[in-house]
Design an enzyme around this catalytic site. Structure first.
Site, PDB file in Angstrom:
ATOM      1  N   LYS A  22      41.187  33.988  37.280  1.00 31.61           N
ATOM      2  CA  LYS A  22      41.499  33.602  35.629  1.00 31.61           C
ATOM      3  C   LYS A  22      41.833  34.524  34.856  1.00 31.61           C
ATOM      4  O   LYS A  22      43.052  34.646  33.981  1.00 31.61           O
ATOM      5  CB  LYS A  22      40.114  32.599  35.275  1.00 31.61           C
ATOM      6  CG  LYS A  22      40.463  32.480  33.699  1.00 31.61           C
ATOM      7  CD  LYS A  22      38.995  32.045  33.170  1.00 31.61           C
ATOM      8  CE  LYS A  22      38.985  31.652  31.530  1.00 31.61           C
ATOM      9  NZ  LYS A  22      39.045  32.710  30.846  1.00 31.61           N
ATOM     10  N   ASN A  23      41.005  35.878  34.669  1.00 28.55           N
ATOM     11  CA  ASN A  23      41.335  36.699  33.687  1.00 28.55           C
ATOM     12  C   ASN A  23      42.414  37.539  33.782  1.00 28.55           C
ATOM     13  O   ASN A  23      43.039  38.328  33.273  1.00 28.55           O
ATOM     14  CB  ASN A  23      40.100  37.606  33.493  1.00 28.55           C
ATOM     15  CG  ASN A  23      38.859  36.778  33.075  1.00 28.55           C
ATOM     16  OD1 ASN A  23      39.055  35.684  32.179  1.00 28.55           O
ATOM     17  ND2 ASN A  23      37.719  37.256  33.058  1.00 28.55           N
ATOM     18  N   CYS A 118      35.259  29.781  24.128  1.00 29.64           N
ATOM     19  CA  CYS A 118      33.728  29.524  24.483  1.00 29.64           C
ATOM     20  C   CYS A 118      32.810  29.977  23.209  1.00 29.64           C
ATOM     21  O   CYS A 118      33.094  31.038  22.653  1.00 29.64           O
ATOM     22  CB  CYS A 118      33.271  30.126  25.733  1.00 29.64           C
ATOM     23  SG  CYS A 118      33.802  29.523  27.215  1.00 29.64           S
ATOM     24  N   ARG A 123      33.596  37.232  18.552  1.00 36.41           N
ATOM     25  CA  ARG A 123      34.723  37.720  19.095  1.00 36.41           C
ATOM     26  C   ARG A 123      36.023  37.655  18.015  1.00 36.41           C
ATOM     27  O   ARG A 123      36.931  37.116  18.128  1.00 36.41           O
ATOM     28  CB  ARG A 123      35.161  36.635  20.107  1.00 36.41           C
ATOM     29  CG  ARG A 123      34.030  36.307  21.326  1.00 36.41           C
ATOM     30  CD  ARG A 123      34.355  35.353  22.210  1.00 36.41           C
ATOM     31  NE  ARG A 123      35.160  35.764  23.309  1.00 36.41           N
ATOM     32  CZ  ARG A 123      35.519  35.087  24.510  1.00 36.41           C
ATOM     33  NH1 ARG A 123      35.276  33.991  24.522  1.00 36.41           N
ATOM     34  NH2 ARG A 123      36.147  35.784  25.332  1.00 36.41           N
ATOM     35  N   ASP A 307      30.333  38.421  32.187  1.00 41.42           N
ATOM     36  CA  ASP A 307      30.664  37.088  32.614  1.00 41.42           C
ATOM     37  C   ASP A 307      29.724  36.789  33.817  1.00 41.42           C
ATOM     38  O   ASP A 307      29.781  35.572  34.003  1.00 41.42           O
ATOM     39  CB  ASP A 307      32.077  37.225  33.062  1.00 41.42           C
ATOM     40  CG  ASP A 307      32.948  37.093  32.012  1.00 41.42           C
ATOM     41  OD1 ASP A 307      32.692  36.710  30.822  1.00 41.42           O
ATOM     42  OD2 ASP A 307      34.275  37.107  32.173  1.00 41.42           O
ATOM     43  N   ARG A 400      37.352  25.329  33.179  1.00 38.12           N
ATOM     44  CA  ARG A 400      37.989  26.363  32.411  1.00 38.12           C
ATOM     45  C   ARG A 400      38.487  27.545  33.389  1.00 38.12           C
ATOM     46  O   ARG A 400      39.247  28.511  33.306  1.00 38.12           O
ATOM     47  CB  ARG A 400      37.484  26.773  30.975  1.00 38.12           C
ATOM     48  CG  ARG A 400      37.561  25.577  30.177  1.00 38.12           C
ATOM     49  CD  ARG A 400      37.322  26.417  28.607  1.00 38.12           C
ATOM     50  NE  ARG A 400      38.043  27.412  28.246  1.00 38.12           N
ATOM     51  CZ  ARG A 400      37.476  28.654  27.932  1.00 38.12           C
ATOM     52  NH1 ARG A 400      36.327  28.649  27.498  1.00 38.12           N
ATOM     53  NH2 ARG A 400      38.251  29.519  27.322  1.00 38.12           N
TER      54      ARG A 400
END
Length: 419
Positions: A22-23, A118, A123, A307, A400
């Site tokens: 994903k990242n 999220c 952030r 994570d 997600r």
């Protein structure tokens, strides 16, 4: 929002193939906007964040075609003057911010809603704005919208006060379009940043220092289309590895990127796991009961990733002793502590960024609620370890980042369904 139901206490056994990252996929898709030629991006995970990114790219004129093993991206029809990004796909996905760096380099104006995602901390995007300002972007804010104007981007010397994956990626994306040389000091060194750089160099960009804390980008090069394969997801692999440690299982994680997971593999060994890593993946045998890790602190790569902190926390609730975890990246990572305690765990959160875990012999199934992606996956792991039935509500957060977490765990023998 959906739910996941688990009947726990089944050791995981078998083989599971690890999905694309994903990242890595999200900024690489954004980078596909920088060339007017078609690119093929393979091994993109089929997750909701990727679908949101594709919708955003289509909304500004990018042509996306799904292939058997990836997507073709053709940005030749994207406006070179002004674009506007709004809607749920922006507000619901933090990674939409990486479109700013790409678009500001090819458009004179970008208007977008502040990105969401999220609920794991503040952030802020201040670092993105400060860096892009040095490269010639002017920002203004009105009626909840952010406007970035860049008549002409130029290279700059940028030094981040702290490492930020997103800000580093945004600078790279803007720098390849800027005239002149851009140096980025204290750059994030995560493998996903390197993957973005490798994609761009395949397109014709010139980037030095890939994988280090100092990147040099020589901008203004003509970029071409390319074919690129997204690497496997080290966070998904780590989730399944830690779940094996927690259930006492015996699992082969096919295609897991072992070279990028040293800190996780070493931690798994400290927890009593037997781990063999190679080019084909990672094989792990879980202990009868996890050993406690006396102290663990998250950090930027190559340290233990934030994570995976939540799933580690979940597994150590049944550890044979005391574990102390310090979170240094996102202040709200311990939101799942209350749900884990309702399952019988003994977790005390101190000073906001530390958790003291006293291991218990077993967890008890309960109704719990996912509040964000990684915490939701950790609650699934807790359900796999618990006696009785666990229901994880609001499971849409989990999708997600995980293609089909229920399917993957079922392939390993777990009794788990979505509904």
């Amino acid at each position: 929002m959906g739910s996941i139901t688990i009947q726990g206490r089944v050791p995981l056994q078998g083989t599971v193939v690890i999905q694309g990252s994903k990242n890595a996929a999200l900024p690489i898709l954004a980078a596909g906007l920088l060339t007017s030629e078609e690119s093929f991006i393979g091994n993109c995970p089929h997750i909701s964040d990727v679908f949101r990114m594709l919708r955003l790219m289509k909304s500004i004129g990018c042509e996306i075609n799904r292939q058997t093993d990836g997507y073709t991206v053709d940005a030749s029809r994207v406006s070179r003057e002004s674009v506007r990004l709004t809607g749920e796909a922006v507000a619901g996905m933090r990674s939409s911010i990486c479109l700013l760096g790409a678009l500001v380099g090819i458009c004179g104006e970008v208007i977008m809603e502040p990105p969401g995602g999220c609920a794991i901390g503040a952030r802020p995007i201040d670092m993105h704005i400060e860096a892009l300002t040095k490269m010639g972007v002017t920002f203004s804010f009105q009626n909840g919208m952010m406007r970035a104007v860049a008549p002409e981007l130029h290279g700059a010397e940028i030094r981040f006060g702290k490492k930020s994956v997103g800000a580093t990626e945004n600078c790279i994306l803007a720098a390849v379009s800027a005239e002149g040389k851009t140096t980025i000091q204290n750059a994030a060194t995560e493998p996903e940043v390197s993957s973005l750089c490798h994609f761009l160099t395949q397109c014709g960009a010139e980037i030095e220092g890939i994988g280090t804390e100092e990147l040099t980008v020589y901008g203004g090069k003509k970029l071409y289309g390319t074919r690129f394969t997204v690497p496997a997801d080290r966070i998904v692999a780590g989730t399944y590895l830690m779940s094996c440690i927690g259930t006492g299982g015996d699992v082969f994680l096919e295609q897991a990127p072992a070279a990028d997971m040293t800190a996780v593999i070493l931690t798994a060994a400290r927890m009593g796991g037997k781990v063999w890593a190679g080019e084909e993946g990672i094989y792990v045998q879980g202990p009868i009961r996890p050993l406690p890790v006396p102290f663990l602190k998250t950090g930027s790569y190559p340290e233990f990733p934030t994570d995976l902190q939540s799933v580690l926390l979940a597994v150590e609730t049944v550890g044979d002793g005391e574990t102390i975890i310090e979170e240094t990246v996102f202040e709200n990572r311990f939101r799942i502590a209350d749900d884990l305690n309702r399952m019988g765990a003994k977790i005390e959160v101190c000073e906001g960024n530390k958790a003291i875990v006293q291991g218990v012999p077993y967890l008890k199934g309960a109704n719990v609620t996912a509040c964000e992606l990684r915490g939701g996956a950790a609650l699934v792991t807790a359900g796999l370890m618990a006696r009785g039935k666990t229901v994880v509500n609001d499971s849409s957060f989990i999708y997600r980042g995980y293609e089909n977490i229920c399917r993957d765990f079922r392939e390993l023998g777990a009794r788990i369904i979505s509904g």
